[in-house]
Write a protein that holds these residues in place. Structure first.
Motif, PDB file in Angstrom:
ATOM      1  N   GLU A  68       0.833  -1.211   0.000  1.00 18.59           N
ATOM      2  CA  GLU A  68       0.000   0.000   0.000  1.00 18.59           C
ATOM      3  C   GLU A  68       0.864   1.257   0.000  1.00 18.59           C
ATOM      4  OE1 GLU A  68      -2.897  -0.090   3.127  1.00 18.59           O
ATOM      5  OE2 GLU A  68      -3.895  -1.841   2.270  1.00 18.59           O
ATOM      6  N   ARG A  69       1.928   1.247   0.787  1.00 21.85           N
ATOM      7  CA  ARG A  69       2.814   2.405   0.846  1.00 21.85           C
ATOM      8  C   ARG A  69       3.408   2.696  -0.532  1.00 21.85           C
ATOM      9  NH1 ARG A  69       7.789   3.532   0.895  1.00 21.85           N
ATOM     10  NH2 ARG A  69       8.603   1.426   1.017  1.00 21.85           N
ATOM     11  N   LEU A  74       3.386   5.724  -5.695  1.00 23.63           N
ATOM     12  CA  LEU A  74       3.377   5.630  -7.152  1.00 23.63           C
ATOM     13  C   LEU A  74       2.210   6.423  -7.739  1.00 23.63           C
ATOM     14  CD1 LEU A  74       4.823   4.252  -9.531  1.00 23.63           C
ATOM     15  CD2 LEU A  74       3.307   2.293  -9.187  1.00 23.63           C
ATOM     16  N   LEU A  75       1.024   6.260  -7.162  1.00 17.93           N
ATOM     17  CA  LEU A  75      -0.147   6.998  -7.647  1.00 17.93           C
ATOM     18  C   LEU A  75       0.048   8.504  -7.461  1.00 17.93           C
ATOM     19  CD1 LEU A  75      -2.991   4.680  -6.295  1.00 17.93           C
ATOM     20  CD2 LEU A  75      -2.296   4.954  -8.687  1.00 17.93           C
ATOM     21  N   ARG A  76       0.595   8.883  -6.321  1.00 21.55           N
ATOM     22  CA  ARG A  76       0.826  10.313  -6.040  1.00 21.55           C
ATOM     23  C   ARG A  76       1.798  10.910  -7.062  1.00 21.55           C
ATOM     24  NH1 ARG A  76       1.555   9.771  -1.025  1.00 21.55           N
ATOM     25  NH2 ARG A  76       3.795   9.409  -1.072  1.00 21.55           N
ATOM     26  N   ARG A  77       2.910  10.208  -7.326  1.00 23.91           N
ATOM     27  CA  ARG A  77       3.890  10.702  -8.297  1.00 23.91           C
ATOM     28  C   ARG A  77       3.288  10.827  -9.696  1.00 23.91           C
ATOM     29  NH1 ARG A  77       7.303   7.086  -5.681  1.00 23.91           N
ATOM     30  NH2 ARG A  77       7.302   5.673  -7.463  1.00 23.91           N
ATOM     31  N   LEU A  80      -2.365  10.628  -9.951  1.00 27.57           N
ATOM     32  CA  LEU A  80      -3.650   9.921  -9.950  1.00 27.57           C
ATOM     33  C   LEU A  80      -4.215   9.951  -8.532  1.00 27.57           C
ATOM     34  CD1 LEU A  80      -2.721   6.872 -12.202  1.00 27.57           C
ATOM     35  CD2 LEU A  80      -3.849   9.009 -12.862  1.00 27.57           C
ATOM     36  N   CYS A  81      -5.431  10.456  -8.396  1.00 27.68           N
ATOM     37  CA  CYS A  81      -6.021  10.657  -7.068  1.00 27.68           C
ATOM     38  C   CYS A  81      -7.222   9.746  -6.868  1.00 27.68           C
ATOM     39  CB  CYS A  81      -6.445  12.116  -6.896  1.00 27.68           C
ATOM     40  SG  CYS A  81      -5.093  13.274  -7.096  1.00 27.68           S
ATOM     41  N   PRO A  82      -7.046   8.654  -6.147  1.00 27.18           N
ATOM     42  CA  PRO A  82      -8.175   7.764  -5.891  1.00 27.18           C
ATOM     43  C   PRO A  82      -9.181   8.394  -4.932  1.00 27.18           C
ATOM     44  CG  PRO A  82      -6.124   6.853  -4.990  1.00 27.18           C
ATOM     45  CD  PRO A  82      -5.811   8.172  -5.581  1.00 27.18           C
ATOM     46  N   THR A  83     -10.386   7.863  -4.959  1.00 29.86           N
ATOM     47  CA  THR A  83     -11.429   8.281  -4.034  1.00 29.86           C
ATOM     48  C   THR A  83     -11.074   7.863  -2.619  1.00 29.86           C
ATOM     49  OG1 THR A  83     -13.014   7.912  -5.810  1.00 29.86           O
ATOM     50  CG2 THR A  83     -13.909   8.161  -3.599  1.00 29.86           C
ATOM     51  N   GLY A 147       7.919  -3.030 -12.807  1.00 27.81           N
ATOM     52  CA  GLY A 147       7.255  -2.368 -13.928  1.00 27.81           C
ATOM     53  C   GLY A 147       6.311  -1.270 -13.492  1.00 27.81           C
ATOM     54  N   PRO A 148       6.760  -0.370 -12.608  1.00 29.33           N
ATOM     55  CA  PRO A 148       5.832   0.650 -12.111  1.00 29.33           C
ATOM     56  C   PRO A 148       5.320   1.585 -13.213  1.00 29.33           C
ATOM     57  CG  PRO A 148       8.068   1.137 -11.390  1.00 29.33           C
ATOM     58  CD  PRO A 148       8.093  -0.220 -12.015  1.00 29.33           C
TER      59      PRO A 148
END
Length: 165
Positions: A68-69, A74-77, A80-83, A147-148
């Motif tokens: 999760e960390r 990865l999403l932050r960089r 991409l902003c999840p709900t 493969g990020p």
């Protein structure tokens, strides 16, 4: 030495040791992973073995927290902003949710999914979500570490495709 139906057999750990140098890397990693999923050997037993067994002890996956960390970072960089993270969807907890696009991201570590019960629960959850129009992207440790960029591209594509509908 153990016996089965009167025949002498080796332990799963000894069998892995014996085949470690005869199988290619992918086949051996699969065999070692399966032995762990079936709870025939532990990571500690592998870690105490020869070089190839020690590598297999490091390969199988990740803790939920570590996954999760890494996924959050990865999403932050990628912008991409999840709900939400670890939120309920139709009575089931999901790891990451993009609600407007009905996209779910699930971290798949073998240890948490290595039993018949966990396997069945995963399939039930996915079926409930799919019936309601959700799509699920399953993410492994290798996706996060090897493969990020490809993983982010796939998530971004899924989000874009959902927005087009």
């Amino acid at each position: 030495m153990r016996r089965s139906d009167g025949l002498r057999i080796t332990s799963p750990l000894r069998t892995l040791s014996d085949i470690a140098l005869t199988l290619d890397e992918a086949a051996f990693a699969h065999a070692a992973n399966e032995a762990q999923v079936l709870r025939l050997v532990t990571r500690a037993e592998l870690a105490a073995g020869g070089p190839r067994l020690r590598v297999a002890a490091l390969e199988p996956g990740f803790t939920q927290e570590e996954g999760e960390r890494r996924l959050r970072a990865l999403l932050r960089r990628a912008g991409l902003c999840p709900t939400g993270f670890n939120v309920g969807v139709l009575g089931h907890r999901v790891d990451v949710l993009f609600a407007p696009q009905k996209l779910i991201l699930e971290l798949d570590g073998w240890a948490a999914h290595g039993t018949r019960k966990a396997f069945e629960q995963d399939r039930e959850r996915m079926t409930v979500h799919a019936a309601a129009g959700y799509r699920t992207i399953r993410i492994t440790w290798r996706h996060l570490t090897e493969g990020p960029e490809l993983l982010i591209a796939r998530i971004a594509t899924a989000l874009a495709n959902a927005s087009v509908r």
